[in-house]
Every structure is written in C-alpha cells, then in structure tokens.
Design a protein around this motif. Structure first.
Motif, PDB file in Angstrom:
ATOM      1  N   ILE A 139      -1.642  13.351  -5.714  1.00 24.26           N
ATOM      2  CA  ILE A 139      -0.875  13.617  -4.494  1.00 24.26           C
ATOM      3  C   ILE A 139      -1.685  13.248  -3.255  1.00 24.26           C
ATOM      4  N   LEU A 140      -2.941  13.672  -3.199  1.00 21.59           N
ATOM      5  CA  LEU A 140      -3.760  13.374  -2.025  1.00 21.59           C
ATOM      6  C   LEU A 140      -4.064  11.880  -1.909  1.00 21.59           C
ATOM      7  N   ASN A 141      -4.374  11.235  -3.021  1.00 17.22           N
ATOM      8  CA  ASN A 141      -4.650   9.804  -2.971  1.00 17.22           C
ATOM      9  C   ASN A 141      -3.380   9.002  -2.686  1.00 17.22           C
ATOM     10  N   GLY A 142      -2.240   9.471  -3.150  1.00 22.17           N
ATOM     11  CA  GLY A 142      -0.973   8.831  -2.803  1.00 22.17           C
ATOM     12  C   GLY A 142      -0.735   8.887  -1.302  1.00 22.17           C
ATOM     13  N   MET A 143      -0.994  10.039  -0.712  1.00 20.86           N
ATOM     14  CA  MET A 143      -0.838  10.169   0.736  1.00 20.86           C
ATOM     15  C   MET A 143      -1.844   9.297   1.469  1.00 20.86           C
ATOM     16  N   LEU A 144      -3.077   9.215   0.938  1.00 21.12           N
ATOM     17  CA  LEU A 144      -4.089   8.354   1.543  1.00 21.12           C
ATOM     18  C   LEU A 144      -3.601   6.906   1.580  1.00 21.12           C
ATOM     19  N   LEU A 145      -3.060   6.419   0.477  1.00 21.93           N
ATOM     20  CA  LEU A 145      -2.576   5.041   0.434  1.00 21.93           C
ATOM     21  C   LEU A 145      -1.416   4.827   1.405  1.00 21.93           C
ATOM     22  N   ALA A 156     -16.243   2.425  -5.229  1.00 16.87           N
ATOM     23  CA  ALA A 156     -15.095   1.711  -4.669  1.00 16.87           C
ATOM     24  C   ALA A 156     -14.547   2.405  -3.429  1.00 16.87           C
ATOM     25  N   ILE A 157     -14.389   3.721  -3.479  1.00 17.17           N
ATOM     26  CA  ILE A 157     -13.797   4.410  -2.331  1.00 17.17           C
ATOM     27  C   ILE A 157     -14.750   4.423  -1.140  1.00 17.17           C
ATOM     28  N   LEU A 158     -16.039   4.548  -1.402  1.00 11.48           N
ATOM     29  CA  LEU A 158     -17.003   4.530  -0.298  1.00 11.48           C
ATOM     30  C   LEU A 158     -17.000   3.176   0.413  1.00 11.48           C
ATOM     31  N   ILE A 159     -17.002   2.103  -0.344  1.00  9.18           N
ATOM     32  CA  ILE A 159     -16.979   0.771   0.262  1.00  9.18           C
ATOM     33  C   ILE A 159     -15.616   0.506   0.910  1.00  9.18           C
ATOM     34  N   GLY A 160     -14.536   0.858   0.215  1.00  5.14           N
ATOM     35  CA  GLY A 160     -13.194   0.626   0.743  1.00  5.14           C
ATOM     36  C   GLY A 160     -12.943   1.354   2.046  1.00  5.14           C
ATOM     37  N   VAL A 161     -13.276   2.627   2.091  1.00  4.66           N
ATOM     38  CA  VAL A 161     -13.073   3.401   3.322  1.00  4.66           C
ATOM     39  C   VAL A 161     -14.054   2.941   4.401  1.00  4.66           C
ATOM     40  N   GLY A 162     -15.260   2.547   3.982  1.00  2.00           N
ATOM     41  CA  GLY A 162     -16.204   1.976   4.953  1.00  2.00           C
ATOM     42  C   GLY A 162     -15.627   0.737   5.625  1.00  2.00           C
ATOM     43  N   LEU A 163     -14.979  -0.121   4.841  1.00  2.00           N
ATOM     44  CA  LEU A 163     -14.323  -1.308   5.413  1.00  2.00           C
ATOM     45  C   LEU A 163     -13.180  -0.919   6.348  1.00  2.00           C
ATOM     46  N   VAL A 164     -12.436   0.108   5.972  1.00  2.00           N
ATOM     47  CA  VAL A 164     -11.341   0.575   6.840  1.00  2.00           C
ATOM     48  C   VAL A 164     -11.910   1.086   8.166  1.00  2.00           C
ATOM     49  N   GLY A 195      -1.447   2.353   4.551  1.00  2.00           N
ATOM     50  CA  GLY A 195      -0.384   1.380   4.765  1.00  2.00           C
ATOM     51  C   GLY A 195       0.148   1.415   6.192  1.00  2.00           C
ATOM     52  N   VAL A 196       0.219   2.605   6.762  1.00  2.00           N
ATOM     53  CA  VAL A 196       0.722   2.752   8.134  1.00  2.00           C
ATOM     54  C   VAL A 196      -0.236   2.109   9.142  1.00  2.00           C
ATOM     55  N   LEU A 207       0.840  -1.212   0.000  1.00  2.00           N
ATOM     56  CA  LEU A 207       0.000   0.000   0.000  1.00  2.00           C
ATOM     57  C   LEU A 207       0.870   1.255   0.000  1.00  2.00           C
ATOM     58  N   MET A 208       1.887   1.257   0.840  1.00  2.00           N
ATOM     59  CA  MET A 208       2.770   2.425   0.912  1.00  2.00           C
ATOM     60  C   MET A 208       3.567   2.600  -0.373  1.00  2.00           C
ATOM     61  N   GLN A 209       4.020   1.500  -0.974  1.00  2.00           N
ATOM     62  CA  GLN A 209       4.757   1.594  -2.239  1.00  2.00           C
ATOM     63  C   GLN A 209       3.870   2.148  -3.345  1.00  2.00           C
ATOM     64  N   LEU A 210       2.650   1.634  -3.448  1.00  2.00           N
ATOM     65  CA  LEU A 210       1.734   2.133  -4.478  1.00  2.00           C
ATOM     66  C   LEU A 210       1.359   3.587  -4.211  1.00  2.00           C
ATOM     67  N   GLY A 211       1.246   3.951  -2.947  1.00  2.00           N
ATOM     68  CA  GLY A 211       0.991   5.342  -2.603  1.00  2.00           C
ATOM     69  C   GLY A 211       2.132   6.245  -3.042  1.00  2.00           C
TER      70      GLY A 211
END
Length: 146
Positions: free
Chosen positions: A49-55, A129-137, A59-60, A14-18
């Motif tokens: 940039i923002l989505n990279g930081m999100l990923l 995708a982002i709504l479901i993904g962040v909901g899971l997080v 990852g953290v 996740l951090m690498q892809l970010g």
C-alpha cells in the motif's frame, strides 16, 4: 502512453503500476490470517500500500523532474523494482517463514535456506535500488537552470 514533456518512461505508467501495487496490497491484507507469519503478512500488506502510493506520487511529480533520459529511465526502473521487490520479499517471508533478516515482524522465525536466500537477495537489492532511485528523484527536483 507518454505524457507531454515526458518521453518513456511516463508518469501515467508509474501511476498505473502504483495502482496495481495498491490493489495487490489490499488483496494481501485479505490473506493475513492464512499466512505462516501473520505479522509479516501485515507488513507485506502495508509495504504494498505504501509503495503503491509512493509510485502514484512519483507519477504526479514525474514531469517536473530535471533529469537526462538515462537518469530518468534509471530512476523509473529502480523505484519500480524496489516497490515490487519489497512487497514480494515480505510476502514470500510471510508464507514460508523465511524471516531471518526481519526479526521484529518475523518474530525470530527462519525458513528453508532457498527462501531465506531469495528474501535476503530481494531485501538487499531493493535497498540499493530505492536509495539510488529516490536519490535521482531528489536530484531531479533541483531548480532547472535558466
């Protein structure tokens, strides 16, 4: 490629892809003056940039999520897809003028039908995708049962 307490998908990936998306955002910033829609190119630059930081942030915290294997894999791929699709959609829009779904950044521009369809498909699918993904997080950040 996996971390302690973390079966695939890994927090490191996740951090690498970010970081890759962050780099793509920086490179997109260099292309802003060359775009058909510079404001949309700026939006693409900022999205990456923002989505990279999100990923990177995900990852953290990844190893702290309380999710089953399927939920973890789903969350991983949903946030990855959404992050890269967001950059891709805005980049396509910036260079083709296909901005009917984004009138503010696109200044009311509309491009050729195939590009408009591609951008609309990416935007609608990444939203889900982002709504479901962040909901899971969020669900995964609940306290673990004793």
């Amino acid at each position: 490629m996996t971390d302690a307490h973390d079966a695939f998908p890994s927090s490191r990936l996740l951090m690498q892809l970010g970081a890759v998306l962050l780099l793509l955002g920086l490179l997109t910033g260099l292309a802003v003056p060359m775009a058909a829609l510079p404001r949309m190119a700026l939006a693409s630059h900022l999205e990456a940039i923002l989505n990279g930081m999100l990923l990177i942030i995900l990852g953290v915290i990844w190893t702290r999520l309380v999710l089953g294997p399927r939920q973890r894999i789903a969350a991983f791929w949903l946030v990855i897809y959404a992050a890269f699709a967001n950059w891709t959609a805005t980049l396509i829009s910036a260079f083709t003028g296909a901005a009917a779904m984004m009138p503010l950044a696109g200044g009311g521009s509309a491009g050729a039908a195939p590009f408009e369809l591609a951008v609309a498909t990416l935007l609608l699918s990444l939203t889900l995708a982002i709504l479901i993904g962040v909901g899971l997080v969020i669900y995964g950040l609940r306290p673990a049962r004793a």
